[in-house]
Design an enzyme around this catalytic site. Structure first.
Site, PDB file in Angstrom:
ATOM      1  N   ASP A  97      -9.365   2.001   1.268  1.00 43.99           N
ATOM      2  CA  ASP A  97      -8.765   2.499  -0.010  1.00 43.99           C
ATOM      3  C   ASP A  97      -8.146   3.778   0.273  1.00 43.99           C
ATOM      4  O   ASP A  97      -8.869   4.713   1.041  1.00 43.99           O
ATOM      5  CB  ASP A  97      -9.963   2.698  -0.850  1.00 43.99           C
ATOM      6  CG  ASP A  97      -9.658   3.031  -2.406  1.00 43.99           C
ATOM      7  OD1 ASP A  97      -9.024   2.144  -3.102  1.00 43.99           O
ATOM      8  OD2 ASP A  97     -10.103   4.150  -2.955  1.00 43.99           O
TER       9      ASP A  97
ATOM     10  N   GLU B 234     -15.821  -3.303  18.913  1.00 44.51           N
ATOM     11  CA  GLU B 234     -17.432  -3.756  19.379  1.00 44.51           C
ATOM     12  C   GLU B 234     -17.859  -4.962  18.910  1.00 44.51           C
ATOM     13  O   GLU B 234     -18.826  -5.389  19.615  1.00 44.51           O
ATOM     14  CB  GLU B 234     -18.534  -2.571  18.911  1.00 44.51           C
ATOM     15  CG  GLU B 234     -18.156  -1.156  19.231  1.00 44.51           C
ATOM     16  CD  GLU B 234     -18.960  -0.238  18.345  1.00 44.51           C
ATOM     17  OE1 GLU B 234     -19.841  -0.495  17.531  1.00 44.51           O
ATOM     18  OE2 GLU B 234     -18.663   0.978  18.491  1.00 44.51           O
TER      19      GLU B 234
END
Ligand code: NOJ
Length: 553
Positions: free
Chosen positions: A215, A265
């Site tokens: 956002d 990751e």
């Protein structure tokens, strides 16, 4: 079994590039489906509709915020980033929903709101309780106010929802809020803030979330002097070239480079899409692989239904995204703008700017040609679903829902309406709960009254009214999404030479999309008709405002 396991074992392909040409369906959770009858949509409601989503044929859902919130801005005022609003469910409900979506082969994207928290966030409460200059205040943007007691804002900046952008806290200081006063802006120069968001990204990624919609991605980092702030006129005049005090500063990308390390990751890496209403030439920085990876372009959303405008926008965005190593995004509707079935019905007024001004000014039902709007919306969707890149669809557009107009003032919720009544009618009209059934309390949305009023005739758009009905908008979406999956291959597109007012392009394997943007029937190109956005006429002509998909050998 953990969610990570369900993700691996479910019907999801391990393809790390799944997002590049995905059809992503935006769910505004509070208005999608209400399982407990309290009038607000919830996570169990979404879980109950997984079969519907699967049948629709989408690749992913993006959930607007479902976090604890006072709803000062429809959930974009987050109290706690690592929890679920108790009115919408629990973390266990979230896990069940994600598992059900994954089992149906649907990825899960969640909204992350890093520019501001809510004023009920524990950090903001601590900031208010702590003195000026404290570590607690450093997480937000506090400045000394003007006037004898500092009760006046340090600058005349306006919030994007209207009204002042600074609010005094009563001890000589004010805090910055680009949006509602309940949405204090974070200080992204503060390492604690940065670390906490990385923690939030891992929290949801560990729960099996596949990606994030970011956002106001272009506002995080700011450069605001301690005293003698620039005034509004200076801010407005400042170019958006990476050095603006608020918007789209170059160093925001340092944040996203850190996020990228977090995303990587995971296997497959988590994806992200930037909501960055910035200059077109600065979008690629958000979309590159070392950053968020993809960025919204809102160009089609702002365009009139016009062949030349569409062609220019499509060519530009395909070239730009590919230069950034990304794929582009297409979007006509979301929870912030007037639904496109209604927008496209406006041009009939002869006012060329109508569609654009309407994004801001709300609805005058008398000005809408409903039939024309829907016809164009269907044509635009079929065109969109043939394009390379990701298509972001907003809940209810598959039903051809129009903007809901005439919501009584006392039932409105959008802060844009309350803070800026004179200018904006607000965004409630595109957030009205979905009709699932043709009748009954809240048309099958829930067992009680919906939190925003649905129009009396909403039942005619209901899922139950359209499901299995040939030619319905819902069946058009279902067929188009199914065919898109079958036909899609690489991201290439070639334009066809077409008459003015029409647009045609081909994709690999002889897949052709051809749109008649004009008000008259046009010659239908040769080929096997696969799908059309409206009935074709017997004389082999392509009617006005219609798209057809063909197979050409
Ligand atoms: C963009 C969101 O889409 C909108 O709904 C919200 O009001 C603002 N950002 C502030 O978070």
């Amino acid at each position: 079994m953990t969610l990570q396991d369900t993700q691996n074992s479910a019907g999801l392909s391990p393809d790390a590039n799944w997002w590049r040409q995905a059809a992503v369906y935006q769910i505004y959770p509070r208005s999608f489906a209400d399982a407990n009858g309290d009038g607000l949509g919830d996570l169990p409601g979404i879980t109950s509709k997984v079969p519907y989503l699967k049948e629709l044929g989408i690749d992913a859902v993006w959930l607007s915020p479902f976090y604890p919130s006072a709803l000062a801005d429809g959930g974009y005022d987050v109290d706690n980033y690592r929890d679920v609003d108790p009115r919408l469910g629990t973390l266990e409900d979230f896990d069940r929903m994600a598992a059900a979506l994954h089992a149906a082969g649907i990825r899960v994207i969640v909204d992350i709101v890093p520019n501001h928290s809510s004023d009920r966030h524990e950090w903001f409460k601590a900031a208010l309780a702590a003195p000026k200059g404290s570590a607690e205040r450093e997480r937000y943007i506090f400045r000394d106010g003007l006037g004898q007691d500092g009760e006046l804002p340090p600058a005349d900046w306006e919030s994007l929802f209207g009204g002042p952008g600074w609010t005094a806290v009563g001890d000589g200081q004010c805090y910055l809020h680009l949006f509602a006063k309940e949405q204090p802006d974070f200080n992204w120069s503060n390492e604690e803030v940065r670390a906490d968001f990385r923690k939030t990204l891992r929290f949801w990624s560990d729960r099996g979330v596949d990606g994030f919609r970011v956002d106001v991605a272009h506002a995080l980092t700011k450069d605001i002097p301690l005293t003698e702030l620039p005034d509004k006129a200076q801010l407005d005049a400042h170019p958006w070239d990476g050095t603006h005090p608020i918007w789209d500063r170059d160093e925001v990308h340092e944040v996203y480079a850190e996020w990228r390390e977090v995303f990587n990751e995971y296997e497959p890496p988590r994806i992200a899409v930037a909501e960055a209403w910035t200059n077109a030439d600065r979008r690629p920085a958000y979309a590159r692989a070392t950053g968020l990876g993809q960025a919204f372009n809102f160009d089609l959303l702002q365009a009139d239904f016009d062949a030349e405008a569409f062609k220019k926008i499509i060519s530009f965005n395909l070239a730009q995204a590919s230069a950034a190593g990304s794929s582009t995004t297409w979007v006509y509707s979301n929870h912030d703008v007037v639904r496109h079935a209604t927008r496209y019905g406006l041009e009939a007024t002869g006012d060329p700017d109508a569609a654009k001004t309407w994004l801001l000014q709300g609805a005058d039902p008398a000005r809408v040609d409903v039939e024309l709007g829907l016809r164009r919306a269907r044509a635009a969707t079929l065109l969109e679903l043939a394009l390379p890149g990701s298509a972001y669809l907003y809940q209810g557009e598959e039903l051809g829902l129009p903007e809901v107009t005439g919501i009584p003032d006392e039932q409105r919720q959008d802060p844009a309406f309350f803070r800026n009544k004179a200018v904006e009618v607000g965004r409630d009209g595109c957030r009205v709960p979905l009709p699932w059934e043709t009748s009954g309390s809240s048309f099958g949305f829930g067992s009680g009254e919906a939190h925003l009023p649905q129009p009396k005739d909403f039942g005619r758009y209901a899922v139950a009214a359209q499901s299995g009905v040939e030619g319905s908008t819902l069946e058009l979406y279902r067929e188009a999404l199914k065919l898109r999956r079958e036909l899609q291959s690489d991201e290439s597109l070639s334009w066809l030479a077409t008459e003015s007012g029409t647009l045609g392009f081909s994709r690999p394997n002889g897949w052709v999309s051809f749109t008649n943007f004009t008000a008259q029937a046009q010659q239908l190109p040769a080929g096997e008709v696969l799908l059309a956005s409206g009935p074709l006429d017997a004389a082999g002509q392509l009617p006005a405002a219609t798209t057809v998909w063909l197979r050409q050998r």
